[in-house]
Write a protein that holds these residues in place. Structure first.
Motif, PDB file in Angstrom:
ATOM      1  N   TRP A 156     -46.053  -3.204   5.017  1.00 57.05           N
ATOM      2  CA  TRP A 156     -45.864  -4.046   3.895  1.00 57.05           C
ATOM      3  C   TRP A 156     -46.944  -5.899   4.084  1.00 57.05           C
ATOM      4  CZ3 TRP A 156     -43.021  -3.238   0.266  1.00 57.05           C
ATOM      5  CH2 TRP A 156     -42.217  -2.404   0.311  1.00 57.05           C
ATOM      6  N   LEU A 157     -47.584  -5.421   5.069  1.00 58.84           N
ATOM      7  CA  LEU A 157     -48.399  -6.992   5.000  1.00 58.84           C
ATOM      8  C   LEU A 157     -49.795  -6.418   3.803  1.00 58.84           C
ATOM      9  CD1 LEU A 157     -47.451  -8.916   8.072  1.00 58.84           C
ATOM     10  CD2 LEU A 157     -47.250 -10.064   6.273  1.00 58.84           C
ATOM     11  N   SER A 158     -50.042  -5.573   4.036  1.00 61.92           N
ATOM     12  CA  SER A 158     -51.461  -5.092   3.539  1.00 61.92           C
ATOM     13  C   SER A 158     -50.981  -4.711   2.235  1.00 61.92           C
ATOM     14  CB  SER A 158     -51.812  -3.107   3.962  1.00 61.92           C
ATOM     15  OG  SER A 158     -52.340  -2.743   3.377  1.00 61.92           O
ATOM     16  N   ARG A 159     -50.142  -4.780   1.975  1.00 63.21           N
ATOM     17  CA  ARG A 159     -48.767  -4.924   0.994  1.00 63.21           C
ATOM     18  C   ARG A 159     -49.076  -5.498  -0.399  1.00 63.21           C
ATOM     19  NH1 ARG A 159     -44.286   0.161   1.846  1.00 63.21           N
ATOM     20  NH2 ARG A 159     -45.975   2.170   1.279  1.00 63.21           N
ATOM     21  N   PHE A 160     -48.274  -6.572   0.419  1.00 59.51           N
ATOM     22  CA  PHE A 160     -48.616  -8.091   0.198  1.00 59.51           C
ATOM     23  C   PHE A 160     -49.955  -8.683   0.292  1.00 59.51           C
ATOM     24  CE2 PHE A 160     -49.107 -12.674   1.293  1.00 59.51           C
ATOM     25  CZ  PHE A 160     -48.561 -12.922   0.471  1.00 59.51           C
ATOM     26  N   ALA A 161     -51.163  -8.724   0.493  1.00 62.30           N
ATOM     27  CA  ALA A 161     -52.769  -8.556   0.655  1.00 62.30           C
ATOM     28  C   ALA A 161     -52.721  -8.246  -0.693  1.00 62.30           C
ATOM     29  CB  ALA A 161     -53.474  -8.558   1.884  1.00 62.30           C
ATOM     30  N   ALA A 162     -52.794  -6.553  -0.985  1.00 65.67           N
ATOM     31  CA  ALA A 162     -52.897  -6.527  -2.091  1.00 65.67           C
ATOM     32  C   ALA A 162     -52.310  -6.941  -3.684  1.00 65.67           C
ATOM     33  CB  ALA A 162     -52.665  -4.238  -2.118  1.00 65.67           C
ATOM     34  N   TYR A 163     -50.824  -6.693  -3.353  1.00 65.74           N
ATOM     35  CA  TYR A 163     -50.622  -7.612  -4.418  1.00 65.74           C
ATOM     36  C   TYR A 163     -51.559  -9.047  -4.478  1.00 65.74           C
ATOM     37  CZ  TYR A 163     -46.836  -9.155  -8.098  1.00 65.74           C
ATOM     38  OH  TYR A 163     -46.171  -9.383  -8.778  1.00 65.74           O
ATOM     39  N   ALA A 164     -51.464 -10.365  -3.528  1.00 71.55           N
ATOM     40  CA  ALA A 164     -51.598 -11.309  -3.706  1.00 71.55           C
ATOM     41  C   ALA A 164     -53.329 -11.291  -4.475  1.00 71.55           C
ATOM     42  CB  ALA A 164     -51.180 -11.498  -2.523  1.00 71.55           C
ATOM     43  N   ALA A 165     -53.605 -10.467  -3.772  1.00 74.66           N
ATOM     44  CA  ALA A 165     -55.510 -10.485  -4.075  1.00 74.66           C
ATOM     45  C   ALA A 165     -55.554 -11.414  -3.511  1.00 74.66           C
ATOM     46  CB  ALA A 165     -55.703 -10.357  -5.472  1.00 74.66           C
ATOM     47  N   ILE A 166     -55.204 -11.364  -2.017  1.00 76.93           N
ATOM     48  CA  ILE A 166     -56.056 -11.459  -0.499  1.00 76.93           C
ATOM     49  C   ILE A 166     -56.967 -10.843   0.534  1.00 76.93           C
ATOM     50  CG2 ILE A 166     -54.136 -13.641  -1.420  1.00 76.93           C
ATOM     51  CD1 ILE A 166     -52.973 -13.120   1.215  1.00 76.93           C
ATOM     52  N   ASP A 167     -57.192 -11.330   0.931  1.00 72.11           N
ATOM     53  CA  ASP A 167     -57.487 -10.841   2.507  1.00 72.11           C
ATOM     54  C   ASP A 167     -56.971 -10.357   3.229  1.00 72.11           C
ATOM     55  OD1 ASP A 167     -59.850 -10.463   4.895  1.00 72.11           O
ATOM     56  OD2 ASP A 167     -60.794  -9.757   3.366  1.00 72.11           O
ATOM     57  N   PRO A 168     -57.178  -8.705   3.318  1.00 74.64           N
ATOM     58  CA  PRO A 168     -55.736  -8.540   5.014  1.00 74.64           C
ATOM     59  C   PRO A 168     -56.317  -8.819   6.427  1.00 74.64           C
ATOM     60  CG  PRO A 168     -57.305  -6.665   4.117  1.00 74.64           C
ATOM     61  CD  PRO A 168     -57.959  -7.383   3.379  1.00 74.64           C
ATOM     62  N   ASP A 169     -57.192 -10.132   6.066  1.00 71.54           N
ATOM     63  CA  ASP A 169     -56.725 -11.329   7.262  1.00 71.54           C
ATOM     64  C   ASP A 169     -56.324 -12.470   7.067  1.00 71.54           C
ATOM     65  OD1 ASP A 169     -58.535  -9.711   8.869  1.00 71.54           O
ATOM     66  OD2 ASP A 169     -60.553 -10.492   8.156  1.00 71.54           O
ATOM     67  N   ALA A 171     -53.720 -11.770   4.652  1.00 71.31           N
ATOM     68  CA  ALA A 171     -52.002 -11.474   5.250  1.00 71.31           C
ATOM     69  C   ALA A 171     -51.914 -12.175   7.151  1.00 71.31           C
ATOM     70  CB  ALA A 171     -51.438 -11.137   4.793  1.00 71.31           C
ATOM     71  N   ALA A 172     -52.930 -11.556   7.622  1.00 67.80           N
ATOM     72  CA  ALA A 172     -52.186 -11.184   9.000  1.00 67.80           C
ATOM     73  C   ALA A 172     -52.440 -13.156   9.322  1.00 67.80           C
ATOM     74  CB  ALA A 172     -53.715 -10.781   9.624  1.00 67.80           C
ATOM     75  N   ALA A 173     -53.219 -14.268   8.464  1.00 67.38           N
ATOM     76  CA  ALA A 173     -53.008 -15.135   9.594  1.00 67.38           C
ATOM     77  C   ALA A 173     -51.593 -16.000   8.843  1.00 67.38           C
ATOM     78  CB  ALA A 173     -54.006 -16.341   9.001  1.00 67.38           C
ATOM     79  N   ILE A 174     -51.339 -15.491   7.442  1.00 68.19           N
ATOM     80  CA  ILE A 174     -49.606 -16.253   6.695  1.00 68.19           C
ATOM     81  C   ILE A 174     -48.988 -15.594   7.943  1.00 68.19           C
ATOM     82  CG2 ILE A 174     -48.612 -15.325   5.362  1.00 68.19           C
ATOM     83  CD1 ILE A 174     -51.074 -15.299   3.519  1.00 68.19           C
ATOM     84  N   ASP A 175     -48.901 -14.470   8.179  1.00 70.66           N
ATOM     85  CA  ASP A 175     -48.237 -13.307   9.214  1.00 70.66           C
ATOM     86  C   ASP A 175     -47.846 -14.526  10.139  1.00 70.66           C
ATOM     87  OD1 ASP A 175     -45.975 -11.456  10.139  1.00 70.66           O
ATOM     88  OD2 ASP A 175     -47.424 -10.770  11.072  1.00 70.66           O
ATOM     89  N   SER A 176     -48.885 -14.954  10.978  1.00 68.90           N
ATOM     90  CA  SER A 176     -49.068 -15.226  12.057  1.00 68.90           C
ATOM     91  C   SER A 176     -48.003 -16.772  12.838  1.00 68.90           C
ATOM     92  CB  SER A 176     -50.699 -15.465  12.634  1.00 68.90           C
ATOM     93  OG  SER A 176     -51.130 -16.232  11.796  1.00 68.90           O
ATOM     94  N   HIS A 177     -47.962 -17.581  11.355  1.00 69.05           N
ATOM     95  CA  HIS A 177     -47.704 -18.896  10.903  1.00 69.05           C
ATOM     96  C   HIS A 177     -46.103 -18.459  10.549  1.00 69.05           C
ATOM     97  CE1 HIS A 177     -52.288 -19.900  11.731  1.00 69.05           C
ATOM     98  NE2 HIS A 177     -51.402 -20.750  11.651  1.00 69.05           N
TER      99      HIS A 177
END
Length: 214
Positions: A156-169, A171-177
């Protein structure tokens, strides 16, 4: 630096939230309808996480007799909310701080959109209970935020990154915060705080929204 204290980051907020959250404007419209089902014409609404002012403006445009108390810890975001509200600003009283800094009410309704995921589990539980304490019996409370089934978190984080057009890293940083819970955990927090008839009304990729009644 906290992005909500950075004037440049704050200035981009009104573009970023609608771009990154699927069905953002529809979600706000649905929130307005859910509140309007239960409240009087001149309702007083508590808006937690009101910085930016986007939902305040939507509510104010749609319901001309509602008044609002908006709460947010960021002074910069509250300045943006004041600007976003424009001619509707006189109908909203803005408070810098957290739920403990909100008036005791009682309010006819409350919302907390795209905010609770910034709080730890303990803070979220306390905040939800404090919102309940400030509501009239039967008053609606609408929440939306990041929410992901825990066993499907990476996909799901990968899908969020694709939708928001951001790098997967990113998205991972967002998740960590953030504190991203499962749907079951989110619903349980609302019920434990005293809300009844908790119902899912919105789901958009990594975001979900519920309505419950005090």
């Amino acid at each position: 630096m906290n992005p909500f204290s950075d004037p440049q980051a704050v200035a981009r907020y009104t573009e970023g939230a609608p771009r990154n959250v699927p069905g953002y404007h529809a979600m706000q419209r649905m929130t307005t309808l859910l509140l309007a089902e239960r409240v009087r014409e001149d309702a007083r609404v508590l808006v937690l996480g009101a910085g930016g002012g986007l939902e305040l403006k939507t509510f104010a445009e749609t319901r001309p007799d509602w008044s609002f108390d908006g709460v947010d810890p960021s002074a910069e975001m509250l300045k943006l909310a004041q600007r976003t509200l424009g001619p509707f600003a006189s109908r909203a009283t803005l408070h810098q701080g957290y739920i403990s800094d909100a008036p005791i009410g009682p309010f006819d309704a409350a919302t907390c959109l795209l905010t609770l995921h910034f709080l730890t589990l303990e803070e979220r539980q306390r905040t939800t209970a404090e919102v309940h304490r400030r509501l009239k019996p039967g008053a609606p409370f609408v929440v939306t935020h990041f929410c992901i089934p825990q066993d499907e978190r990476p996909v799901w984080l990968s899908r969020f990154a694709a939708y928001a057009a951001i790098d997967p890293d990113q998205a991972a940083a967002i998740d960590s915060h953030l504190t991203i819970l499962s749907p079951e955990q989110d619903e349980a927090i609302l019920r434990e705080a005293g809300f009844s008839n908790v119902s899912l009304f919105y789901a958009g990729f990594t975001f979900r929204g519920w309505v419950g009644y005090a």
